[in-house]
Design a protein around this motif. Structure first.
Motif, mmCIF file in Angstrom:
data_model
loop_
_atom_site.group_PDB
_atom_site.id
_atom_site.type_symbol
_atom_site.label_atom_id
_atom_site.label_comp_id
_atom_site.label_asym_id
_atom_site.label_seq_id
_atom_site.Cartn_x
_atom_site.Cartn_y
_atom_site.Cartn_z
ATOM 1 N N PHE A 24 0.817 -1.211 0.000
ATOM 2 C CA PHE A 24 0.000 0.000 0.000
ATOM 3 C C PHE A 24 0.854 1.266 0.000
ATOM 4 N N HIS A 25 2.165 1.096 -0.180
ATOM 5 C CA HIS A 25 3.046 2.264 -0.247
ATOM 6 C C HIS A 25 2.603 3.158 -1.408
ATOM 7 N N PRO A 26 2.522 4.475 -1.205
ATOM 8 C CA PRO A 26 2.003 5.382 -2.245
ATOM 9 C C PRO A 26 2.796 5.388 -3.543
ATOM 10 N N LYS A 27 4.104 5.059 -3.477
ATOM 11 C CA LYS A 27 4.903 5.045 -4.701
ATOM 12 C C LYS A 27 4.701 3.766 -5.507
ATOM 13 N N ILE A 28 4.199 2.732 -4.866
ATOM 14 C CA ILE A 28 4.039 1.446 -5.538
ATOM 15 C C ILE A 28 2.575 1.174 -5.877
ATOM 16 N N LYS A 29 1.712 1.332 -4.873
ATOM 17 C CA LYS A 29 0.273 1.070 -5.024
ATOM 18 C C LYS A 29 0.046 -0.291 -5.669
ATOM 19 N N PHE A 30 0.782 -1.260 -5.155
ATOM 20 C CA PHE A 30 0.775 -2.615 -5.702
ATOM 21 C C PHE A 30 -0.610 -3.243 -5.671
ATOM 22 N N TYR A 31 -1.413 -2.862 -4.681
ATOM 23 C CA TYR A 31 -2.743 -3.450 -4.515
ATOM 24 C C TYR A 31 -3.648 -3.197 -5.715
ATOM 25 N N LYS A 32 -3.351 -2.155 -6.497
ATOM 26 C CA LYS A 32 -4.199 -1.830 -7.642
ATOM 27 C C LYS A 32 -4.058 -2.838 -8.775
ATOM 28 N N ASN A 33 -2.989 -3.616 -8.765
ATOM 29 C CA ASN A 33 -2.733 -4.561 -9.856
ATOM 30 C C ASN A 33 -2.913 -6.013 -9.426
ATOM 31 N N TRP A 34 -3.631 -6.245 -8.354
ATOM 32 C CA TRP A 34 -3.835 -7.612 -7.882
ATOM 33 C C TRP A 34 -4.579 -8.466 -8.907
ATOM 34 N N ILE A 35 -5.367 -7.831 -9.764
ATOM 35 C CA ILE A 35 -6.107 -8.587 -10.774
ATOM 36 C C ILE A 35 -5.149 -9.241 -11.773
ATOM 37 N N ALA A 36 -3.943 -8.705 -11.904
ATOM 38 C CA ALA A 36 -2.910 -9.310 -12.754
ATOM 39 C C ALA A 36 -1.951 -10.159 -11.939
ATOM 40 N N THR A 37 -1.769 -9.807 -10.685
ATOM 41 C CA THR A 37 -0.826 -10.519 -9.828
ATOM 42 C C THR A 37 -1.328 -11.901 -9.441
ATOM 43 N N LEU A 38 -2.571 -11.989 -8.986
ATOM 44 C CA LEU A 38 -3.094 -13.246 -8.458
ATOM 45 C C LEU A 38 -3.110 -14.377 -9.485
ATOM 46 N N PRO A 39 -3.610 -14.161 -10.722
ATOM 47 C CA PRO A 39 -3.566 -15.272 -11.686
ATOM 48 C C PRO A 39 -2.157 -15.683 -12.075
ATOM 49 N N SER A 40 -1.234 -14.723 -12.081
ATOM 50 C CA SER A 40 0.164 -15.039 -12.403
ATOM 51 C C SER A 40 0.754 -15.965 -11.357
ATOM 52 N N ILE A 41 0.515 -15.640 -10.094
ATOM 53 C CA ILE A 41 1.030 -16.462 -8.998
ATOM 54 C C ILE A 41 0.377 -17.837 -9.005
ATOM 55 N N LEU A 42 -0.934 -17.874 -9.206
ATOM 56 C CA LEU A 42 -1.666 -19.145 -9.176
ATOM 57 C C LEU A 42 -1.205 -20.079 -10.295
ATOM 58 N N ILE A 43 -1.099 -19.578 -11.510
ATOM 59 C CA ILE A 43 -0.698 -20.407 -12.647
ATOM 60 C C ILE A 43 0.702 -20.962 -12.433
ATOM 61 N N THR A 44 1.634 -20.096 -12.041
ATOM 62 C CA THR A 44 3.011 -20.532 -11.828
ATOM 63 C C THR A 44 3.108 -21.526 -10.683
ATOM 64 N N ALA A 45 2.384 -21.272 -9.605
ATOM 65 C CA ALA A 45 2.409 -22.177 -8.454
ATOM 66 C C ALA A 45 1.916 -23.564 -8.845
ATOM 67 N N LEU A 46 0.864 -23.638 -9.637
ATOM 68 C CA LEU A 46 0.333 -24.936 -10.057
ATOM 69 C C LEU A 46 1.350 -25.700 -10.902
ATOM 70 N N VAL A 47 2.081 -24.983 -11.752
ATOM 71 C CA VAL A 47 3.115 -25.613 -12.574
ATOM 72 C C VAL A 47 4.204 -26.214 -11.690
ATOM 73 N N PHE A 48 4.645 -25.463 -10.697
ATOM 74 C CA PHE A 48 5.741 -25.925 -9.840
ATOM 75 C C PHE A 48 5.283 -27.007 -8.858
ATOM 76 N N ILE A 49 4.052 -26.939 -8.413
ATOM 77 C CA ILE A 49 3.532 -28.002 -7.546
ATOM 78 C C ILE A 49 3.425 -29.305 -8.326
ATOM 79 N N PHE A 50 2.965 -29.211 -9.568
ATOM 80 C CA PHE A 50 2.903 -30.396 -10.435
ATOM 81 C C PHE A 50 4.287 -30.978 -10.643
ATOM 82 N N TRP A 51 5.272 -30.115 -10.848
ATOM 83 C CA TRP A 51 6.672 -30.520 -11.002
ATOM 84 C C TRP A 51 7.140 -31.255 -9.746
ATOM 85 N N ASP A 52 6.830 -30.699 -8.584
ATOM 86 C CA ASP A 52 7.201 -31.331 -7.317
ATOM 87 C C ASP A 52 6.616 -32.739 -7.191
#
Length: 227
Positions: A24-52
């Motif tokens: 929530f830092h004003p210079k980053i405002k990372f929370y505004k892009n969670w709609i792009a962040t969450l699917p990226s993390i989920l897709i990658t995590a599923l790939v690596f869990i499958f690998w494991d």
């Protein structure tokens, strides 16, 4: 179970909470892009869990089942949480880096990426009989090649490399926390044998791939969001 056996989960929890606060830092405002962040993390995590799962079933590596918590998928809970928390923290660094001016020429980082791509491919080829080495270096080679030649990621290499190298410190702390056991035992015949602080070099290449996948997917979803 003793508290030390939960130390890795506690560490990941602290990283997650700190990342949420700083997002929530004003210079980053990372929370505004969670709609792009969450699917990226989920897709990658599923790939690596499958690998494991696949490599654990093949006996290429083994997870401890006594000193740490284990999920219903026979994968340590810490391992699953790691695939969500570390990229999340990486995005915070990535967002901060993008908010600042880039002083390194894009072409210089493109050349670095080409050199790394060549090295990844060469090491994979020279170690075709070592399955963890082969998979880690070959998958990273292929995805980096795709990023270089097919993905418009050139202007973001500086932010990726900065995020990756900063994440190395908490990554090392996570893997070698005092009083905690290593999560994974690797079959020596499937790795090169070169380690950094007892951590196989393949792990660092795998981290490279995980962070790169997250960031390139993130940029893709950001573009799709703007269309």
């Amino acid at each position: 179970m003793e508290l030390l056996n939960y130390w890795k989960l506690i560490f990941l929890g602290c990283v997650f909470i700190l990342t949420v606060i700083l997002s929530f830092h004003p210079k980053i405002k990372f929370y505004k892009n969670w709609i792009a962040t969450l699917p990226s993390i989920l897709i990658t995590a599923l790939v690596f869990i499958f690998w494991d799962v696949k490599f654990a079933n093949a006996g290429i590596w083994n997870f401890h089942t006594i000193s740490i918590s284990v999920s219903k998928f026979a994968i340590p809970l810490e391992e699953i949480v790691f695939y969500f928390v570390f990229p999340f923290a990486g995005f915070l660094i990535y967002g901060f880096s993008k908010s600042r001016s880039n002083r390194i020429p894009d072409n210089a980082l493109l050349i670095l990426s080409l050199v790394l791509m060549f090295l990844f491919g060469l090491i994979a080829y020279l170690n075709k009989g070592k399955l963890y080495t082969l998979s880690a270096f070959m998958f990273t080679f292929a995805y980096l090649a795709y990023t270089i030649f097919r993905n418009r990621f050139k202007t973001n290499y500086i932010h990726f490399y900065l995020s990756y190298f900063i994440l190395m410190l908490p990554y090392l702390l996570y893997l070698i926390l005092p009083g905690t056991a290593s999560i994974t035992d690797f079959q020596t015949k499937h790795i090169i044998g070169f380690s950094i602080l007892t951590i196989p070099i393949e792990n660092f290449v795998r981290l490279f791939l995980m962070i790169l996948m997250n960031f390139t997917l993130y940029e893709y979803f950001l573009v799709k969001r703007k269309i």
